[in-house]
Design a protein around this motif. Structure first.
Motif, short mmCIF file in Angstrom:
data_model
loop_
_atom_site.label_atom_id
_atom_site.label_comp_id
_atom_site.label_asym_id
_atom_site.label_seq_id
_atom_site.Cartn_x
_atom_site.Cartn_y
_atom_site.Cartn_z
N ILE A 68 38.24 -49.73 -6.52
CA ILE A 68 37.41 -49.12 -7.57
C ILE A 68 38.20 -49.07 -8.87
O ILE A 68 39.32 -48.59 -8.91
CB ILE A 68 36.98 -47.70 -7.15
N VAL A 69 37.60 -49.61 -9.91
CA VAL A 69 38.29 -49.65 -11.20
C VAL A 69 38.01 -48.35 -11.92
O VAL A 69 36.86 -47.93 -12.05
CB VAL A 69 37.76 -50.83 -12.05
N MET A 70 39.07 -47.70 -12.37
CA MET A 70 38.91 -46.44 -13.09
C MET A 70 38.81 -46.71 -14.58
O MET A 70 39.67 -47.33 -15.17
CB MET A 70 40.12 -45.54 -12.86
N THR A 71 37.75 -46.23 -15.17
CA THR A 71 37.70 -46.23 -16.63
C THR A 71 37.39 -44.81 -17.04
O THR A 71 36.68 -44.10 -16.35
CB THR A 71 36.60 -47.15 -17.18
N ASP A 72 37.95 -44.40 -18.16
CA ASP A 72 37.65 -43.06 -18.64
C ASP A 72 36.19 -43.01 -19.04
O ASP A 72 35.66 -43.97 -19.57
CB ASP A 72 38.52 -42.73 -19.85
N GLU A 73 35.56 -41.85 -18.77
CA GLU A 73 34.17 -41.74 -19.21
C GLU A 73 34.14 -41.78 -20.72
O GLU A 73 35.01 -41.23 -21.38
CB GLU A 73 33.55 -40.42 -18.78
N GLU A 74 33.10 -42.41 -21.21
CA GLU A 74 32.93 -42.45 -22.65
C GLU A 74 32.29 -41.12 -23.05
O GLU A 74 31.26 -40.73 -22.52
CB GLU A 74 31.97 -43.59 -22.95
N ARG A 75 32.93 -40.42 -23.96
CA ARG A 75 32.37 -39.11 -24.35
C ARG A 75 32.02 -39.09 -25.83
O ARG A 75 32.77 -39.60 -26.65
CB ARG A 75 33.37 -38.00 -24.04
N ASP A 76 30.89 -38.45 -26.12
CA ASP A 76 30.48 -38.28 -27.51
C ASP A 76 30.80 -36.86 -27.95
O ASP A 76 30.62 -35.91 -27.19
CB ASP A 76 28.97 -38.51 -27.65
N ASP A 77 31.24 -36.74 -29.18
CA ASP A 77 31.55 -35.43 -29.74
C ASP A 77 30.26 -34.83 -30.30
O ASP A 77 29.61 -35.43 -31.14
CB ASP A 77 32.59 -35.63 -30.85
N THR A 78 29.91 -33.65 -29.83
CA THR A 78 28.67 -33.03 -30.33
C THR A 78 28.90 -32.24 -31.62
O THR A 78 27.96 -31.70 -32.17
CB THR A 78 28.09 -32.06 -29.29
N HIS A 79 30.16 -32.16 -32.05
CA HIS A 79 30.55 -31.38 -33.23
C HIS A 79 30.25 -29.90 -33.07
O HIS A 79 30.15 -29.16 -34.05
CB HIS A 79 29.88 -31.90 -34.50
N ILE A 80 30.02 -29.47 -31.83
CA ILE A 80 29.92 -28.04 -31.56
C ILE A 80 31.00 -27.77 -30.53
O ILE A 80 30.85 -28.14 -29.37
CB ILE A 80 28.52 -27.66 -31.03
N GLY A 81 32.09 -27.18 -30.97
CA GLY A 81 33.26 -27.02 -30.11
C GLY A 81 32.95 -26.27 -28.83
O GLY A 81 33.41 -26.64 -27.75
N GLU A 82 32.14 -25.24 -28.95
CA GLU A 82 31.83 -24.42 -27.77
C GLU A 82 31.06 -25.24 -26.74
O GLU A 82 31.26 -25.10 -25.54
CB GLU A 82 30.99 -23.21 -28.18
N LEU A 83 30.17 -26.10 -27.21
CA LEU A 83 29.39 -26.93 -26.29
C LEU A 83 30.28 -28.01 -25.68
O LEU A 83 30.21 -28.28 -24.48
CB LEU A 83 28.20 -27.55 -27.02
N ASN A 84 31.14 -28.62 -26.51
CA ASN A 84 32.06 -29.63 -25.99
C ASN A 84 32.90 -29.07 -24.86
O ASN A 84 33.11 -29.72 -23.85
CB ASN A 84 33.00 -30.10 -27.09
N ARG A 85 33.36 -27.83 -25.04
CA ARG A 85 34.20 -27.23 -24.02
C ARG A 85 33.42 -27.05 -22.72
O ARG A 85 33.90 -27.38 -21.63
CB ARG A 85 34.73 -25.88 -24.50
N VAL A 86 32.20 -26.53 -22.83
CA VAL A 86 31.40 -26.28 -21.64
C VAL A 86 31.08 -27.60 -20.92
O VAL A 86 31.04 -27.66 -19.69
CB VAL A 86 30.10 -25.52 -22.01
N LEU A 87 30.91 -28.66 -21.70
CA LEU A 87 30.61 -29.96 -21.09
C LEU A 87 31.86 -30.61 -20.51
O LEU A 87 31.78 -31.65 -19.88
CB LEU A 87 30.00 -30.90 -22.14
N GLY A 88 33.02 -30.02 -20.75
CA GLY A 88 34.25 -30.58 -20.22
C GLY A 88 34.90 -31.56 -21.18
O GLY A 88 35.56 -32.49 -20.74
N GLY A 89 34.67 -31.39 -22.47
CA GLY A 89 35.33 -32.25 -23.46
C GLY A 89 34.40 -33.24 -24.13
O GLY A 89 34.83 -34.31 -24.53
#
Ligand code: TYD
Ligand code: MG
Length: 459
Positions: A68-89
């Protein structure tokens, strides 16, 4: 042969399935939640094919872990820090996120802000509303601010129309507000019923995974009535967030209940303002706002939510009971835990609480059931009982056991650090943690206690 349509009863709260109507759901113990829905039976031939030993299906090679090839999940920044944290980054591409909460708590507002932020990053966002007209959305959007043109709106409840629109417009992020208004023509029951909600979610799941679109799904929490709650689809989505808070208080808490891409029990704190939701990046300060000075029955304690320490004021009011039977009430914390702590105080500390009513409150309306609050609750009760105020710059945390001993809790350093940051001078901690904490903190006095009686003597 004509296929016979079967009818089953679903609990609208948890999705429990039953062949007959029941008054109380055996799954979630809610009353009056069963509603009859019709389901199409699975065709016999489909069942047979999978059961046959011939193996008519297609072969897919199972993989070993090293393949299984590991790639980091592609994450989008929501520009709401509190929401980013709850989503795990940040928002993971192609994930399905359920945002649940009571009506009017601010789900649409939050998601409109997220949509706005993501679209200003040149991402194509589609906001599908089945609840509000485009005019209503515009009214809300005008309150919040300006939006870029890569955010598109659609007023639609028919899922096949939505699917077609998605295929043509190819959005990267999509918002479905709310899942209970969506309907799928292949299911005969009404929108909002368990089968509709499940079927609609599985359609969205397929779209999200096949086209790599991140989908936010709004789900109303309903106390009773004919609408299926978000609990019936918790297992289908990647992330479940609940928006909670007192309708009368301005702050809101976003809590991750399930997260395949990050830790759960992280929280994000928001405040509802005139122009939408604002982040509260220092919740401790927010929670301690308006704390009474020199009042008995009040002490600050520290709870940890996810990775973040939050200071909260515990209040206790112990008054003589007017009836033979004393009243006990706990606001924001576990009632049974409070009863247990009062029994400990009676037996181990020798307080005669039998003739007294006791009311415990976590100021600010937070709901926390963490054992580290025990010591604070005990000290608040003692302070109110003896009518002796505890000094304003003391904080205390620790779990209290049945013999009145104070036990260690996790993440003690970050708790003390938070207290030091907000200018507290003294920290009462479990004895077991004393020496470790004394070494790491010089600017705040650390006092270790081994029992509630010890702690009482200090304050
Ligand atoms: P809403 O997002 O519509 O709630 P939900 O989608 O969860 O049902 O939020 C509605 C409430 O928020 C409503 O009572 C008005 C209030 N509100 C504000 O206080 N400020 C604002 O900027 C907005 C947009 C709403
Ligand atoms: Mg809404």
């Amino acid at each position: 042969m004509a296929t016979k349509i079967k009818s089953v009863f679903f609990c609208q709260s948890c999705g429990y399935e039953s062949s007959k109507w029941m008054g109380q759901c055996p799954g979630c113990r809610e009353w009056n939640t069963f509603v009859e829905e019709t389901v199409k039976p699975v065709t016999k031939s489909a069942g047979k094919a999978s059961a046959s030993s011939q193996g008519t299906g297609q072969y897919v090679k199972p993989m070993t872990l090293s393949e299984i090839v590991m790639t980091d999940e592609e994450r989008d920044d929501t520009h709401i820090g509190e929401l980013n944290r709850v989503l795990g980054g940040g928002l993971v591409r192609g994930s399905l996120i359920l945002v649940g909460g009571d009506p009017g708590i601010g789900k649409s507002t939050l998601l409109l802000q997220v949509a706005g932020n993501l679209s200003s990053d040149k991402k194509e966002v589609l906001y599908v509303s089945g609840e509000e007209s485009l005019r209503q959305i515009k009214l809300r959007a005008n309150r919040i601010g300006n939006f870029s043109d890569s955010l598109k709106f659609l007023c639609e409840t028919n899922l096949s129309t939505i699917e077609e629109t998605i295929i043509r417009t190819k959005p990267e992020i999509m918002i479905i507000d709310s899942i209970q208004t969506m309907y799928n023509e292949s299911v005969s029951s009404a929108p909002g019923s368990v089968s509709q909600v499940r079927e609609s979610t599985s359609v969205l799941l397929r779209i999200a995974k096949s086209m790599n679109i991140s989908v936010f799904i709004v789900g109303h929490v309903t106390k009773e009535g004919q609408v299926a709650g978000p609990r019936v689809l918790e297992h289908m989505v990647d992330t479940v967030l609940y928006f909670e808070g007192d309708r009368h208080a301005s702050y809101r808490i976003l809590r991750a209940v399930k997260n395949r891409f990050g830790s759960t029990n992280e929280i994000g704190v928001f405040e509802m303002q005139e122009k939408g939701l604002a982040e509260v990046s220092n919740p401790s300060e927010f929670m301690l706002n308006g704390r009474p000075e020199n009042a008995s029955g009040s002490i600050v304690t520290c709870s940890v939510e996810g990775t973040r320490p939050i200071l909260i004021e515990v209040q206790a009011l112990v008054t003589h009971t007017n009836f033979g039977f004393p009243r006990r009430q706990a606001n924001g914390t576990d009632f049974n835990r409070v009863n247990l702590l009062m029994a400990v105080l009676e037996k181990r500390v020798g307080l005669q609480l039998g003739d007294f009513d006791a009311y415990i409150n976590l100021a600010g309306g937070m709901k926390i059931a963490e054992p580290s609050l025990d010591l604070g609750i005990c000290l608040a009760i003692i302070s109110s009982f003896k009518n002796r105020p505890i000094s304003d710059d003391i904080i205390a945390f620790g779990e209290v056991g049945l013999s009145g001993e104070v036990r260690a809790v996790n993440m003690a350093e970050s708790r003390v650090q938070e207290a030091a940051k907000l200018g507290f001078k003294t920290c009462i901690v479990p004895k077991a943690l004393e020496s470790k904490l004394k070494n790491s903190f010089k600017n705040i006095e650390i006092i270790g206690v081994s029992s509630v009686v010890d702690a009482m003597k200090i304050v």
